[in-house]
Design a protein around this motif. Sequence first.
Motif, PDB file in Angstrom:
ATOM      1  N   GLY B 188      -0.136 142.921  20.090  1.00  0.00           N
ATOM      2  CA  GLY B 188      -0.449 142.614  21.479  1.00  0.00           C
ATOM      3  C   GLY B 188       0.797 142.203  22.251  1.00  0.00           C
ATOM      4  O   GLY B 188       1.008 142.599  23.397  1.00  0.00           O
ATOM      5  N   TRP B 189       1.622 141.424  21.600  1.00  0.00           N
ATOM      6  CA  TRP B 189       2.864 140.968  22.215  1.00  0.00           C
ATOM      7  C   TRP B 189       3.766 142.154  22.534  1.00  0.00           C
ATOM      8  O   TRP B 189       4.345 142.276  23.618  1.00  0.00           O
ATOM      9  CB  TRP B 189       3.568 139.993  21.267  1.00  0.00           C
ATOM     10  N   GLY B 190       3.837 143.070  21.550  1.00  0.00           N
ATOM     11  CA  GLY B 190       4.638 144.278  21.766  1.00  0.00           C
ATOM     12  C   GLY B 190       4.165 145.017  23.007  1.00  0.00           C
ATOM     13  O   GLY B 190       4.964 145.484  23.824  1.00  0.00           O
ATOM     14  N   TYR B 191       2.862 145.078  23.194  1.00  0.00           N
ATOM     15  CA  TYR B 191       2.316 145.760  24.355  1.00  0.00           C
ATOM     16  C   TYR B 191       2.694 145.021  25.635  1.00  0.00           C
ATOM     17  O   TYR B 191       3.081 145.617  26.642  1.00  0.00           O
ATOM     18  CB  TYR B 191       0.800 145.858  24.219  1.00  0.00           C
ATOM     19  N   ALA B 192       2.606 143.686  25.566  1.00  0.00           N
ATOM     20  CA  ALA B 192       2.927 142.873  26.737  1.00  0.00           C
ATOM     21  C   ALA B 192       4.392 143.025  27.129  1.00  0.00           C
ATOM     22  O   ALA B 192       4.735 143.056  28.314  1.00  0.00           O
ATOM     23  CB  ALA B 192       2.597 141.410  26.447  1.00  0.00           C
ATOM     24  N   GLU B 193       5.265 143.145  26.130  1.00  0.00           N
ATOM     25  CA  GLU B 193       6.689 143.338  26.404  1.00  0.00           C
ATOM     26  C   GLU B 193       6.916 144.597  27.232  1.00  0.00           C
ATOM     27  O   GLU B 193       7.654 144.610  28.201  1.00  0.00           O
ATOM     28  CB  GLU B 193       7.451 143.483  25.083  1.00  0.00           C
ATOM     29  N   VAL B 194       6.239 145.674  26.790  1.00  0.00           N
ATOM     30  CA  VAL B 194       6.459 146.961  27.438  1.00  0.00           C
ATOM     31  C   VAL B 194       5.870 146.983  28.843  1.00  0.00           C
ATOM     32  O   VAL B 194       6.466 147.490  29.787  1.00  0.00           O
ATOM     33  CB  VAL B 194       5.847 148.097  26.582  1.00  0.00           C
ATOM     34  N   THR B 195       4.656 146.425  28.979  1.00  0.00           N
ATOM     35  CA  THR B 195       3.958 146.543  30.262  1.00  0.00           C
ATOM     36  C   THR B 195       4.241 145.370  31.188  1.00  0.00           C
ATOM     37  O   THR B 195       3.588 145.226  32.206  1.00  0.00           O
ATOM     38  CB  THR B 195       2.443 146.633  30.042  1.00  0.00           C
ATOM     39  N   GLY B 196       5.140 144.511  30.805  1.00  0.00           N
ATOM     40  CA  GLY B 196       5.482 143.413  31.688  1.00  0.00           C
ATOM     41  C   GLY B 196       4.417 142.346  31.757  1.00  0.00           C
ATOM     42  O   GLY B 196       3.938 141.978  32.835  1.00  0.00           O
ATOM     43  N   GLY B 197       3.966 141.879  30.586  1.00  0.00           N
ATOM     44  CA  GLY B 197       3.105 140.700  30.586  1.00  0.00           C
ATOM     45  C   GLY B 197       1.629 140.978  30.572  1.00  0.00           C
ATOM     46  O   GLY B 197       0.831 140.049  30.604  1.00  0.00           O
ATOM     47  N   ARG B 198       1.207 142.258  30.551  1.00  0.00           N
ATOM     48  CA  ARG B 198      -0.235 142.520  30.475  1.00  0.00           C
ATOM     49  C   ARG B 198      -0.589 142.695  29.000  1.00  0.00           C
ATOM     50  O   ARG B 198      -0.055 143.552  28.323  1.00  0.00           O
ATOM     51  CB  ARG B 198      -0.592 143.777  31.265  1.00  0.00           C
ATOM     52  N   TRP B 199      -1.511 141.851  28.505  1.00  0.00           N
ATOM     53  CA  TRP B 199      -1.871 141.886  27.088  1.00  0.00           C
ATOM     54  C   TRP B 199      -3.015 142.860  26.858  1.00  0.00           C
ATOM     55  O   TRP B 199      -3.895 143.003  27.698  1.00  0.00           O
ATOM     56  CB  TRP B 199      -2.279 140.495  26.598  1.00  0.00           C
ATOM     57  N   SER B 200      -2.977 143.528  25.720  1.00  0.00           N
ATOM     58  CA  SER B 200      -4.106 144.375  25.342  1.00  0.00           C
ATOM     59  C   SER B 200      -4.144 144.512  23.836  1.00  0.00           C
ATOM     60  O   SER B 200      -3.103 144.510  23.177  1.00  0.00           O
ATOM     61  CB  SER B 200      -3.986 145.770  25.962  1.00  0.00           C
ATOM     62  N   PHE B 201      -5.356 144.573  23.303  1.00  0.00           N
ATOM     63  CA  PHE B 201      -5.512 144.802  21.873  1.00  0.00           C
ATOM     64  C   PHE B 201      -6.266 146.093  21.616  1.00  0.00           C
ATOM     65  O   PHE B 201      -6.775 146.316  20.544  1.00  0.00           O
ATOM     66  CB  PHE B 201      -6.254 143.623  21.221  1.00  0.00           C
ATOM     67  N   LEU B 203      -7.061 149.863  20.828  1.00  0.00           N
ATOM     68  CA  LEU B 203      -6.412 150.852  19.963  1.00  0.00           C
ATOM     69  C   LEU B 203      -5.674 151.908  20.773  1.00  0.00           C
ATOM     70  O   LEU B 203      -4.534 152.261  20.469  1.00  0.00           O
ATOM     71  CB  LEU B 203      -7.475 151.511  19.069  1.00  0.00           C
ATOM     72  N   PHE B 204      -6.307 152.386  21.849  1.00  0.00           N
ATOM     73  CA  PHE B 204      -5.695 153.457  22.623  1.00  0.00           C
ATOM     74  C   PHE B 204      -4.436 152.980  23.333  1.00  0.00           C
ATOM     75  O   PHE B 204      -3.433 153.681  23.394  1.00  0.00           O
ATOM     76  CB  PHE B 204      -6.688 154.022  23.656  1.00  0.00           C
ATOM     77  N   ASP B 205      -4.507 151.748  23.875  1.00  0.00           N
ATOM     78  CA  ASP B 205      -3.327 151.199  24.547  1.00  0.00           C
ATOM     79  C   ASP B 205      -2.182 151.018  23.561  1.00  0.00           C
ATOM     80  O   ASP B 205      -1.034 151.361  23.822  1.00  0.00           O
ATOM     81  CB  ASP B 205      -3.653 149.836  25.173  1.00  0.00           C
ATOM     82  N   LEU B 206      -2.535 150.457  22.394  1.00  0.00           N
ATOM     83  CA  LEU B 206      -1.494 150.085  21.444  1.00  0.00           C
ATOM     84  C   LEU B 206      -0.807 151.305  20.837  1.00  0.00           C
ATOM     85  O   LEU B 206       0.386 151.265  20.555  1.00  0.00           O
ATOM     86  CB  LEU B 206      -2.075 149.216  20.333  1.00  0.00           C
ATOM     87  N   THR B 207      -1.576 152.402  20.623  1.00  0.00           N
ATOM     88  CA  THR B 207      -0.925 153.583  20.042  1.00  0.00           C
ATOM     89  C   THR B 207       0.136 154.142  20.974  1.00  0.00           C
ATOM     90  O   THR B 207       1.062 154.815  20.541  1.00  0.00           O
ATOM     91  CB  THR B 207      -1.938 154.706  19.716  1.00  0.00           C
ATOM     92  N   GLY B 208       0.011 153.829  22.279  1.00  0.00           N
ATOM     93  CA  GLY B 208       1.017 154.304  23.213  1.00  0.00           C
ATOM     94  C   GLY B 208       2.302 153.496  23.164  1.00  0.00           C
ATOM     95  O   GLY B 208       3.360 153.964  23.590  1.00  0.00           O
ATOM     96  N   THR B 209       2.221 152.275  22.684  1.00  0.00           N
ATOM     97  CA  THR B 209       3.397 151.398  22.700  1.00  0.00           C
ATOM     98  C   THR B 209       3.644 150.821  21.316  1.00  0.00           C
ATOM     99  O   THR B 209       3.568 149.619  21.111  1.00  0.00           O
ATOM    100  CB  THR B 209       3.162 150.225  23.657  1.00  0.00           C
ATOM    101  N   LEU B 210       3.927 151.697  20.356  1.00  0.00           N
ATOM    102  CA  LEU B 210       4.143 151.207  18.998  1.00  0.00           C
ATOM    103  C   LEU B 210       5.398 150.366  18.957  1.00  0.00           C
ATOM    104  O   LEU B 210       6.427 150.746  19.514  1.00  0.00           O
ATOM    105  CB  LEU B 210       4.297 152.388  18.050  1.00  0.00           C
ATOM    106  N   PRO B 211       5.342 149.189  18.310  1.00  0.00           N
ATOM    107  CA  PRO B 211       6.559 148.386  18.192  1.00  0.00           C
ATOM    108  C   PRO B 211       7.559 149.110  17.302  1.00  0.00           C
ATOM    109  O   PRO B 211       7.185 149.893  16.445  1.00  0.00           O
ATOM    110  CB  PRO B 211       6.061 147.097  17.535  1.00  0.00           C
ATOM    111  N   ALA B 212       8.838 148.836  17.532  1.00  0.00           N
ATOM    112  CA  ALA B 212       9.871 149.565  16.797  1.00  0.00           C
ATOM    113  C   ALA B 212      10.408 148.712  15.665  1.00  0.00           C
ATOM    114  O   ALA B 212      10.313 147.480  15.674  1.00  0.00           O
ATOM    115  CB  ALA B 212      11.003 149.942  17.744  1.00  0.00           C
ATOM    116  N   GLY B 213      10.969 149.381  14.660  1.00  0.00           N
ATOM    117  CA  GLY B 213      11.738 148.725  13.593  1.00  0.00           C
ATOM    118  C   GLY B 213      10.997 147.615  12.896  1.00  0.00           C
ATOM    119  O   GLY B 213       9.867 147.772  12.466  1.00  0.00           O
TER     120      GLY B 213
END
Lengths: 483, 496
Positions: B188-201, B203-213
């Motif tokens: 969720g945090w990884g998603y928030a980082e990418v979208t500028g503070g919007r949290w989401s858990f 599945l569809f949202d998260l697959t778009g913003t996979l955390p790296a490394g």
Amino acid sequence: MSLPLLTLIVLLPLLSALVVFLLPARLARRVALLAMAVVLLLTTWLLFSFDPGGPRFQFAERQPWLPGLGIHWSLAVDGLSVLFLPATALLFLGVLAVSWQSAEDAPRLFHGLLLALQSATLGIFCAVDLILFFVFWELSLVPVYFLLARRGVTVDAPRVAARYVLIMLAGGFPLLLAFIMLGSQAGSFELGVLLEQPPALDTQRVVLVLLLFSFAFKVPLVPLHTWLPQFALAAPGTLTALLLGLKVGGFALVRLAIPLAPDAAQEWHWLLAGLGTVTLLYGAVGILAHSNLRVGLAYASICHVGLATLGLSTLSAQGVQGAVSLLLSFSVATGGALLLLECLRLRTGSTDVQALGGVAKTMPLLAAGVLICGLAGVGMPGTSSFPGEFLLILAALDRYTGAGMAALFGLAIAAGAFLALYRKAFYGPASRPAVLAAGDLVWREWLVLIALIAMIVGIGIYPAPWLDIVRPAAEAWAAAIAA
Amino acid sequence: MNGEIFWYQQTAVPLLALVQLLPLLGAAVVLALGERPLAVLAGKLFAAGELLLVAFTASRVDAALAFQLAERIDLLGYHVAIDGIAVMFLLLTALLTLLMTLYGMSRGMISPGRLFAVLLLAEAGLVGMLLTLNIAWFAFFSALELWAVVYLLRRWASSRAETQALARFVQYQGFGLALFVAGCFVLGWGYAEVTGGRWSFDLFDLTGTLPAGKFQTAAFYLLFYGLAVRTPLFPLHGWLPNMAQHGLIAVAPALMVGVKVGVFGMARFVLPLTPDAVLDWQAYVVGFAMAGVFFTAALAFLQTNLRRLLAFAVVSHTSLLVIGLFSLHAAGIQGAMLLAANFGLAVTGMWFIVGFVFRRTGTTELGELSGLFERIPFLAIAFLIFGLAIVGMPGTPGFDAAHLVLEASIARFGALPTVATALGNVAAAGFLLWGFQKAFLSQEKSGSHDVDRTQPMEYAVCGLAVAALLAIGFFAEPWLQLTDAASQAVAGRFAR
């Protein structure tokens, strides 16, 4: 062919098993008798309508079963398998006759299991889809387990039954693995397709090793035979008769192991020949070391599958024709002898020579029957085993003279050892009370005996029609491997 | 994979919402009825109704499509959808719950009404886990179901060692859940980082913003081990044998391992959300699982109690599921899912029979049981059929599934490891047969318990489970088709 004859033959016993469980217990054996008689009629009809000169696979049926996995309900017979069907039907009828009165505590369970086992065995002989073959192969374990665990004659029968099932399951996984490897390469599990396009040599090697390993348990080949003597001791003679009389392991070697990996088999024919020779000699010596007639017969059967394997390893038409004839003759010779020994055990409580002696005095018919079956078992000329054994020895001598000589030597030991056991059990003074009190065969057993002797002597004297059914298929078999 | 079809395109009513609400409603009704006899009947009716509703839902699902019958309420993060794999597990959940209500678990128990309410609540938790596409909701339903099981264990345990078993259970499961929640947080945090503070858990949202490394590795480890405790996967299985031995017979273990939500969760969330880490760590996971097959098989042979023996059987075959899943091969994933359903049904059936035996003899010690076949042959044969299903005997779904797993395993790991794994499975066959013989076939000991004959309810429960197993085994094609597209979708990410 509009009537699905093979499906009918394979499924009729299984459906009858369900009927057995629905009807009152006292009708169980009659239902079983009826079903088995019908199967015998159908298989005989099949045999007479089979055209040895016709196409390789006949009476073929093919229906999708699990198309998602590429598995079909695919049955057919060829010259190598068609004779095994009536032999199976006959032997099961013999078992039913001998155990007619010995299953009164749980008749439905016993007869239901027997019928289920018949279905699985017939299925093994008819299946030409590898996975379907595997299904029948594994399903046959369940009835054998229960028949042994529940109806064994020794205290440790459940343990022996579990050991048998575990060993066979361990042997089953390499089999499935080999089939999946073959199937995923060719895109089909159909035997006919796979025979025509064998895989690359590397794959063939793996497949041959896996199949040999797996079938060596069932055949059994030394050193994977250790379950059989125990089994023969713990099981009633009728069950051992089914296992030893119907050589599904040997049949699988002929039908699958060698033809599916022809080039690897050519490369490693010496391995097969070695396994066969060792098994033959080991079996022959094994008879010497035992005093129980059932165990003695188990070793005799190990000895003879060794011979069949040696003959097969020549990869010649003669060898395979001999092997199939010998395996078939087992159903009457070894199967018959074990059925008669079960009659003996039911009367005297033992088949150990130390508890017997002089049986021929009180039970002359039984003694004569065992002798004839036993002589057929050791390959006496004039009996049904002789043509097969003769062909095998010729093939072996032709290809590997040394192994052929060793085989002759081993067979001589086996014959001597069997006759020695026979003499101790059946001749001499009858001193044991159990032997003195026992009566000779009753009419049901008489019928079995007459049928056995008629077949042993009839086929022995005039083997040509039977050999003619096998010959074209055997020639095609050898030609495909040489190609 | 991220396509979905909404419910109003397919049906007139939001079926998945109904499927989730019915057990909750049932729990409320049964609870309201209190300890009246009617409560037990209502519990059974609600369980049967849920099975019918699930069956109806299944009939509306088109196996060729991915996610369907979807429902969304963005404000709550509520997002559910169903695919072929979920349909299969859903049917299994409903069937097992119905069998549990029929099994007569309340016989001789205090406050049977409450027991049924808690059972329905656990069902609601399982159903929620199977349907949600939101990883936080998954964690929430997981917690709900765990709470139900803890409550069951605390209130209706059958043996004095229950406190210790319960404590162990809570420690393990609490830890597993905490790991899983932490994993959700990382994603969720990884998603928030990418979208500028919007949290989401989602599945569809998260697959778009996979955390790296290393973030993805961390997420993988947290989620995987969180679920591994739940599954349970060797070496994190310590809670199960104790709970099986001391907990409420049949019901508690069946709720925890009958429906393999752990493996389901791995396929649904872990594989799609941390694909790179999965590929990196594939060899270790599979290696551990292969070791686990043998280790637990060896431990199983040391058990003297039928309930503990079954617990180890579960751990041993769970390793097989993970091998199939982490082959990352469509056939392997499909095989693992079918195998999971097959194991769930078979093991639950075995647990029921152990319960029936316990009612008669008051013990499940193998040394004290003997000769049961003479008295209860039907249950003995049913036990053996369940055992054979676990081993993968043809004619049971285990065979078709094992076939698929073997195929995938040969393709990915080669013949040798596959043979080794298969031998581990034979070891499983060994200990199940051994237990069977000890309890059912051994010579009846003098002075042993007076054992009642099989009762109609027992015929019904075991007959139903056996019939379902054999029917699926011989006509596996519809199930293969049902799970095919969904398995392809999961494996699609890892196509090489």
